[in-house]
Design an enzyme around this catalytic site. Sequence first.
Site, mmCIF file in Angstrom:
data_model
loop_
_atom_site.group_PDB
_atom_site.id
_atom_site.type_symbol
_atom_site.label_atom_id
_atom_site.label_comp_id
_atom_site.label_asym_id
_atom_site.label_seq_id
_atom_site.Cartn_x
_atom_site.Cartn_y
_atom_site.Cartn_z
ATOM 1 N N HIS A 35 3.126 -2.333 7.090
ATOM 2 C CA HIS A 35 2.017 -1.451 6.708
ATOM 3 C C HIS A 35 1.849 -0.290 7.686
ATOM 4 O O HIS A 35 2.462 -0.264 8.751
ATOM 5 C CB HIS A 35 0.695 -2.238 6.719
ATOM 6 C CG HIS A 35 0.547 -3.203 5.596
ATOM 7 N ND1 HIS A 35 -0.291 -2.966 4.528
ATOM 8 C CD2 HIS A 35 1.137 -4.399 5.359
ATOM 9 C CE1 HIS A 35 -0.226 -3.991 3.693
ATOM 10 N NE2 HIS A 35 0.631 -4.871 4.165
ATOM 11 N N GLU A 53 1.347 4.154 2.608
ATOM 12 C CA GLU A 53 1.803 3.847 3.971
ATOM 13 C C GLU A 53 3.318 3.995 4.027
ATOM 14 O O GLU A 53 4.079 3.036 4.148
ATOM 15 C CB GLU A 53 1.307 2.450 4.357
ATOM 16 C CG GLU A 53 -0.227 2.405 4.395
ATOM 17 C CD GLU A 53 -0.838 1.011 4.326
ATOM 18 O OE1 GLU A 53 -2.078 0.922 4.212
ATOM 19 O OE2 GLU A 53 -0.087 0.016 4.374
ATOM 20 N N GLU A 75 1.531 -3.360 11.584
ATOM 21 C CA GLU A 75 0.833 -2.089 11.352
ATOM 22 C C GLU A 75 1.378 -1.006 12.276
ATOM 23 O O GLU A 75 1.441 -1.183 13.486
ATOM 24 C CB GLU A 75 -0.670 -2.255 11.633
ATOM 25 C CG GLU A 75 -1.367 -3.265 10.728
ATOM 26 C CD GLU A 75 -1.761 -2.708 9.368
ATOM 27 O OE1 GLU A 75 -1.450 -1.530 9.085
ATOM 28 O OE2 GLU A 75 -2.395 -3.455 8.594
ATOM 29 N N HIS A 79 0.865 -1.182 0.000
ATOM 30 C CA HIS A 79 0.000 0.000 0.000
ATOM 31 C C HIS A 79 0.899 1.228 0.000
ATOM 32 O O HIS A 79 1.495 1.563 1.022
ATOM 33 C CB HIS A 79 -0.917 -0.024 1.226
ATOM 34 C CG HIS A 79 -1.835 -1.202 1.226
ATOM 35 N ND1 HIS A 79 -2.278 -1.822 2.370
ATOM 36 C CD2 HIS A 79 -2.399 -1.867 0.182
ATOM 37 C CE1 HIS A 79 -3.074 -2.827 2.031
ATOM 38 N NE2 HIS A 79 -3.167 -2.880 0.718
HETATM 39 ZN ZN ZN Z 1 -1.712 -1.433 4.343
#
Ligand code: ZN
Length: 369
Positions: A257, A167, A333, A164
């Site tokens: 992420h 990010e 994350e 992504h």
């Molecule tokens: Zn992500």
Amino acid sequence: MTITINAAFDSGNIVVDAIDGTSARLSIRKDRDSDFFQWFHFRVACAVGDALELAITGLGDSAYPDGWPGYAACASTDRENWFRLDTNYEAGTLTIQHTAESPILYIAYFAPYSMERHHDLVAQIAECEGVTYRCLGTSLEGQPIDCLEMGSGDTQVWLYARQHPGESMAEWWMEGALEKLVDPADPHARSLRAKCRFHIVPNMNPDGSCRGHLRTNFAGVNLNREWDNPTPERSPEVLCVRNAMDESGVDWAMDVHGDEAIPAVFVAGFEGIPSLKPEQTTKYKAFETALAANTPDFQVDLGYAESAPGQANLSMSTTQLAERFGAVSMTLEMPFKDNRDLPDPVRGWSPERSKLLAHACLQTLDQLL
Ligand code: ZN
């Protein structure tokens, strides 16, 4: 003086709807061929002392509306040092207020990690002792999918980030990980390189990164939903990495992420995969517990709801690798906001903390192996 706003540069994204003196009404461009939007990055040219009021509208339809309450925009006057701005969110509009202290101010969703910096990083690490560079393939727009390999051990460790592209903290994490692993004086790095073979992909989605996307590649595809069936037409970025993983096998993997809404650092795992083995879960939980002991910037049990047995979504990399290889895999994350248990009101979650988290993750891996 009337301000000017521009985003025609690497990872730039903003639409200027109106400017009135030192105020502007702005919106965010969607990822190409997709409905996702959340990432912004633009430059304001103004006069020192200007009372800037910048309103980014339409955010009720953004990818993660829950990401805006409690969020503060990132800014820099020199593109090196990033700090947070006075930011308010109400009814779909994010309003940033700031008295200009310099003629140029960069504002972004998070401190950007440019493709130029990516190429600097890859070149610098590639020439370090014991490092092998591999180009695993190319993106839809022809950019290299760079992989750096090192270590003489048998345990196959894959670290990859920025599926992504918005990010950006994920690539700051990668910079921290790579710097630690090539440090000849670092005891954890020396130990890890003796035990493991590392395969490190700092940026899985260079096209989306350049284009200022939040979540997708050039074709509007979310790469972290392609791992069960990547194709050259939709997701060559995933296909080339997964093919290289098939060659090496995977014992441990971290997919790095950022999370828009949750003000914490946490991992998500693979609990719902069909072939789940107890030792996979044991090792995953041991990593989580040890990492929490190693850094107060990591929190246990704040992740997503766990999938029911056999119900895991195998199009995501973490579950696909756990199922395909029996790997201990995880999605790491980091917050766009901050770790609410240890907040920094000036900088929020930052590049520096992303890099230090990578150090803690590697130290933890060394302890567990
Ligand atoms: Zn992500």
